[in-house]
Enzyme design. Structure first.
Site, PDB file in Angstrom:
ATOM      1  CE1 TYR A  67      -3.574  21.025 -32.063  1.00  0.00           C
ATOM      2  CE2 TYR A  67      -3.633  22.132 -29.988  1.00  0.00           C
ATOM      3  CZ  TYR A  67      -4.340  21.728 -31.084  1.00  0.00           C
ATOM      4  OH  TYR A  67      -5.625  22.130 -31.434  1.00  0.00           O
ATOM      5  CG  ASP A 103       2.772  27.541 -28.766  1.00  0.00           C
ATOM      6  OD1 ASP A 103       2.225  27.980 -27.859  1.00  0.00           O
ATOM      7  OD2 ASP A 103       2.129  26.815 -29.379  1.00  0.00           O
ATOM      8  CE  LYS A 119      -3.694  25.664 -23.245  1.00  0.00           C
ATOM      9  NZ  LYS A 119      -4.926  25.201 -23.685  1.00  0.00           N
TER      10      LYS A 119
HETATM   11  N1  HOZ Z   1      -4.508  22.862 -26.207  1.00  0.00           N
HETATM   12  C1  HOZ Z   1      -4.913  22.143 -25.230  1.00  0.00           C
HETATM   13  C2  HOZ Z   1      -4.010  21.077 -24.645  1.00  0.00           C
HETATM   14  N2  HOZ Z   1      -3.420  20.488 -25.501  1.00  0.00           N
HETATM   15  C3  HOZ Z   1      -6.145  21.271 -25.579  1.00  0.00           C
HETATM   16  C4  HOZ Z   1      -7.374  22.203 -25.728  1.00  0.00           C
HETATM   17  C5  HOZ Z   1      -8.338  21.639 -26.768  1.00  0.00           C
HETATM   18  O1  HOZ Z   1      -7.665  21.153 -27.933  1.00  0.00           O
HETATM   19  O2  HOZ Z   1      -9.553  21.477 -26.605  1.00  0.00           O
END
Ligand code: HOZ
Length: 423
Positions: free
Chosen positions: A143, A238, A266
């Site tokens: 993702y 990423d 992050k």
């Molecule tokens: N990227 C985060 C971990 N999979 C999730 C944060 C979100 O989509 O709110």
């Protein structure tokens, strides 16, 4: 005026789609509603009903020093009276850029943005502009934020909610994305052969953490590096989750691989909305105003976000946080394994540094297909059981747990006790 999580959620449902501002917060498929947070400090969060939890989500990664660490809060407090947004260069952006380039040697130049999604989106446009090619290879279950081209076989909330290929992404866009099984280098070679001179980039989480957590097989990353170099495609890591977390220089330092571009987020913002992307200077110089690839942002390099991020990064280095996080992670892993060992159930536990995931399957997990073998009903029971006992794990099998430097031995012991009672 709403009060209590249940009332707040009822009110939220009337005005916010699904009652949440990001789908992973919705707790769907877990047999309960989300709770609303009143405050957070160290390894703990408190909901509006006064319940206390030991938190292993850490705002999905940024809270590496725990919640509201004094250094970060003080830095924001000191910066705010000088102005909260300028939209014109400020000195902290330069300090941040220099620090990133020092810690992540593959990054020779860097641009700040406001989220991981913006970072990966910008990497793709830049890779396409630099190579003059259109196609992208990604991996099933990885993702990279909610970028059109990357919502193809995507992980995280898209996977949890059964929308790995989002509606609203034009078929013509999706057709430019080739999604392959992670760890399958032969599939990558075939894709390169079939699309000779058409692939702009291969993008991946070097340690996939959005379909649970699993690892690259030996030589997979090296082979990707070779294939990209051979074909003239860019390799994009990423590291929004792994950057500054699994090592000071991220997963690329851990594995000794030099990507062409890296997406960050992050941890870099100390909890404020920040992302960054960077890489080889000759590629980054294609960005406007030097080059023809346009990319911009009113709030990019925001002074509060830079102050918070710099304070967090300096503190990580000052206390050599990566050593502490590894020690805490190792202790946690040992206790989890000892506890699960006696239980008559199928499980697989993965950990790298302060990131971890428990799967409810005995079979090895090395890609999306194997991650999906995990028993998600069992996960839901386990999640609820832990939550009732004051332990907050990510509300989906297809996410990753995060430890922080604020987690103490007593927290880990309480957590493992709750895990045992919930299984
Ligand atoms: N990227 C985060 C971990 N999979 C999730 C944060 C979100 O989509 O709110």
């Amino acid at each position: 005026m709403a009060s209590g999580s249940s009332q707040l959620f009822a009110d939220a449902l009337k005005r916010i789609p699904g009652g949440v501002n990001s789908p992973v917060r919705a707790f769907r498929g877990l047999g309960r509603e989300p709770f609303f947070i009143e405050r957070a400090e160290g390894a703990r969060i408190w909901d509006v009903d006064g319940n206390e939890y030991i938190d292993y989500v850490g705002s999905w990664g940024p809270a590496i020093l725990g919640h509201a660490p004094a250094v970060v809060v003080d830095a924001i407090r000191a910066a705010a009276p000088r102005g909260v947004s300028f939209g014109i260069p400020n000195p902290l952006e330069v300090e941040m850029a220099e620090l990133i380039c020092r810690w992540v040697p593959s990054i020779e130049k860097v641009r700040m943005v406001n989220s991981g999604t913006e970072a990966t989106m910008s990497c793709l446009r830049l890779a396409r502009g630099f190579t003059g090619r259109d196609k992208i290879i990604k991996f099933d279950g990885c993702y990279h934020g909610h970028v059109d081209a990357l919502l193809v076989q995507a992980g995280s909330g898209a996977l949890t909610h059964g929308q790995p290929d989002s509606a609203g992404v034009p078929a013509d866009f999706a057709a430019l994305t080739i999604s392959l099984p992670f760890n399958d280098i032969e599939a990558v070679r075939v894709a390169f052969r079939k699309n000779a001179k058409a692939i702009a980039a291969v993008i991946l989480e070097p340690i996939p953490a959005n379909a649970g957590l699993y690892f690259p097989r030996e030589n997979f990353l090296e082979a990707l590096r070779e294939e990209c170099t051979r074909s003239g495609a860019l390799l994009i890591f990423d590291e929004v989750m792994t950057g500054f977390r699994v090592a000071r220089g991220g997963a690329q330092e851990l594995f000794g691989i030099r990507p062409d571009l890296t997406a960050l987020g992050k941890v870099i913002g100390g909890g404020l909305p920040v992302g960054a992307f960077g890489g080889r200077a000759e590629i980054m110089d294609q960005l406007s105003p030097d080059g023809p690839v346009y990319q911009a942002g009113t709030l990019s390099g925001n002074p509060l976000a830079m102050a918070a991020g710099l304070a967090q990064l300096h503190e990580l280095e000052r206390i050599d946080a990566w050593k502490t996080l590894e020690a805490t992670g190792a202790k946690f892993e040992e206790a989890v394994r000892a506890t699960l060992h006696d239980l008559a159930m199928a499980w697989t536990f993965h950990r790298v540094g302060s990131m971890f995931c428990l799967f409810f399957t005995q079979k090895p997990v090395a890609d999306l297909a194997s991650a999906k073998r995990s028993d998600t009903e069992k996960f839901a029971r386990y999640f609820r059981g832990c939550l009732e006992r004051g332990i907050y794990f990510a509300p989906s099998q297809f996410e990753t747990g995060f430890l922080s430097t604020a987690h103490r031995d007593s927290d880990l012991e309480a957590t493992v006790r709750a895990m045992r009672e919930s299984l």
